[in-house]
Design a protein around this motif. Structure first.
Motif, PDB file in Angstrom:
ATOM      1  N   LEU A   1       8.428  -0.072   9.631  1.00  0.00           N
ATOM      2  CA  LEU A   1       6.610  -0.597   8.790  1.00  0.00           C
ATOM      3  C   LEU A   1       6.060  -1.875   9.095  1.00  0.00           C
ATOM      4  O   LEU A   1       6.791  -3.266   9.078  1.00  0.00           O
TER       5      LEU A   1
ATOM      6  N   ARG B   1       6.086   3.456   3.644  1.00  0.00           N
ATOM      7  CA  ARG B   1       7.060   2.917   3.320  1.00  0.00           C
ATOM      8  C   ARG B   1       8.541   4.180   2.962  1.00  0.00           C
ATOM      9  O   ARG B   1       9.565   3.692   3.631  1.00  0.00           O
TER      10      ARG B   1
ATOM     11  N   PRO C   1       7.476  -4.818   4.235  1.00  0.00           N
ATOM     12  CA  PRO C   1       7.381  -4.498   5.631  1.00  0.00           C
ATOM     13  C   PRO C   1       8.739  -4.650   6.115  1.00  0.00           C
ATOM     14  O   PRO C   1       9.904  -6.128   5.713  1.00  0.00           O
TER      15      PRO C   1
ATOM     16  N   LEU D   1       3.376  -4.595   8.917  1.00  0.00           N
ATOM     17  CA  LEU D   1       2.151  -5.208   7.936  1.00  0.00           C
ATOM     18  C   LEU D   1       1.297  -6.522   8.371  1.00  0.00           C
ATOM     19  O   LEU D   1       1.946  -7.784   8.395  1.00  0.00           O
TER      20      LEU D   1
END
Length: 396
Positions: free
Chosen positions: A222, A212, A247, A224
């Motif tokens: 990011l 992160r 995320p 996820l």
């Protein structure tokens, strides 16, 4: 096995494409945490349709919600608004803290959308089309071409090459390996918060926070994948919420509809406002009223029936009992997992044990050749755990 059930199996082998090695039973109906085959044999279900049927079978409120929606309208297309989709999106926003929702028909489709959103976000920044995504070795994101491209198992990919380009692979929970793959073309880093098919590996908090931090510093997204580990399975609605590391893009499916095929990818406002626009992405069935009515009822029942509380209580008991088996059996290396997503790691293939368990009325699946995976309905009780353990011990 009755002649009737055998006849169905024989017919299946003549009409269905053989892409699954199915167990030799025909399931007919379910109630609670049990399934029944055509001959009436009862099975304790510790698979829940591969982490799908979180609420168990035959939930009357859930079934009635679907029946009511069927009597209204099942499908309208995305050229028009429909109330269940709006309500479902609102509920997902509330439990996830994300900002924008796109409904799909499956988890793999959600992954496809997440990849497109990440690439469009990067494209709008610099007009380049050579951006890269870092995914993880031993990951599993689905069987469609985009999802397969970020799945870190060469065996799954090799027959279908070439995949989509510009994908790099790092090692899960190894921050230095991720750093080694980053270039000035990296637009996203993607992984499952708990690896499923790859062996039931939960993310390490320092790894998640480290990725992160890198993403924040370099304006990398990011992503996820919460398709299997999300929707309460770890004791949190989404597994990343345990660590408070949010995320930019998230995928969800499986228990989202508790049996109705539906998925979604979710974006924060930063990505939602600067990525996909009208004409960039679409789906005929995604977000139809029936699927979204299912989501609305699932979200309601999760809260009403205190599903997360049950997961936290029963999962602690499940871990304790699995640890006892692991300690007493020399063929078992370890137990690992999170919440009601657990794995027993054996020193040898587990196929024979799973087949024996089925004969004894217990449904289990593997994760790889040597791991038994436990992903039961989220409503199981400690008594159900005891019943499972008794059969498992006998089969081992």
């Amino acid at each position: 096995m009755s002649e009737k059930m055998q006849a169905y199996i024989d017919e299946a082998e003549s009409v269905l494409l053989h892409t699954y090695n199915r167990y030799q039973i025909v399931l007919d109906h379910g109630k609670g945490v049990h399934l029944y085959d055509m001959d009436g044999k009862e099975y304790l279900d510790f698979v829940s349709g591969i982490a799908v049927f979180a609420l168990g079978y035959g939930n009357e409120e859930y079934n009635q919600a679907l029946k009511d929606q069927i009597d209204k309208v099942i499908h309208t297309s995305n050229y028009y608004y429909n109330a269940p989709a709006i309500e479902a999106a609102k509920k997902i926003k509330e439990v996830s803290g994300m900002d924008r929702v796109f409904f799909t028909n499956s988890g793999a489709e959600a992954v496809e959308g997440a990849i497109k959103a990440a690439r469009k976000y990067a494209y709008l920044k610099d007009g380049s089309t050579d951006h890269e995504i870092i995914a993880m070795n031993h990951s599993f994101h689905g069987r469609t071409m985009g999802a397969l491209s970020v799945t870190g198992n060469p065996h799954y990919r090799e027959a279908f090459e070439p995949m989509i380009g510009n994908i790099r692979f790092a090692d899960f929970n190894d921050l230095e390996s991720v750093k080694a793959q980053i270039t000035d073309k990296t637009c996203a880093i993607m992984f499952e918060t708990v690896q499923g098919e790859g062996g039931i590996y939960p993310v390490h908090e320092d790894f998640l926070r480290g990725v992160r931090k890198i993403c924040d510093e370099k304006d990398i997204l990011l992503i996820l994948d919460e398709i299997q580990c999300g929707m309460g399975r770890t004791g949190y609605m989404y597994a990343w919420q345990k660590y408070g590391v949010k995320p930019d893009i998230m995928t969800t499916a499986k228990a989202l509809g508790c049996g109705v095929p539906v998925g979604a990818f979710l974006l924060n406002e930063k990505v939602g406002a600067a990525s996909l626009v009208a004409g960039d992405h679409g789906t005929t069935y995604g977000g139809n009223p029936l699927a979204c009515a299912a989501i609305c009822k699932v979200m309601e029942l999760f809260e009403k029936e205190h599903v997360l509380d049950n997961v936290r209580e029963v999962s602690a008991y499940l871990e304790e009992k699995l640890d006892e088996i692991a300690e007493s059996c020399e063929d078992i290396e370890t137990r690992r997992g999170s919440g009601l997503m657990q794995g027993l790691v054996f020193k040898k293939p587990v196929g024979e044990i799973i087949t024996k368990a089925l004969d004894h009325g217990l449904i289990l699946i593997n994760a790889g050749t040597n791991i038994i995976r436990f992903v039961p309905p989220l409503i199981i009780s400690k008594q159900d755990v005891d019943a499972m353990i008794a059969i498992l011990k006998e089969c081992i």
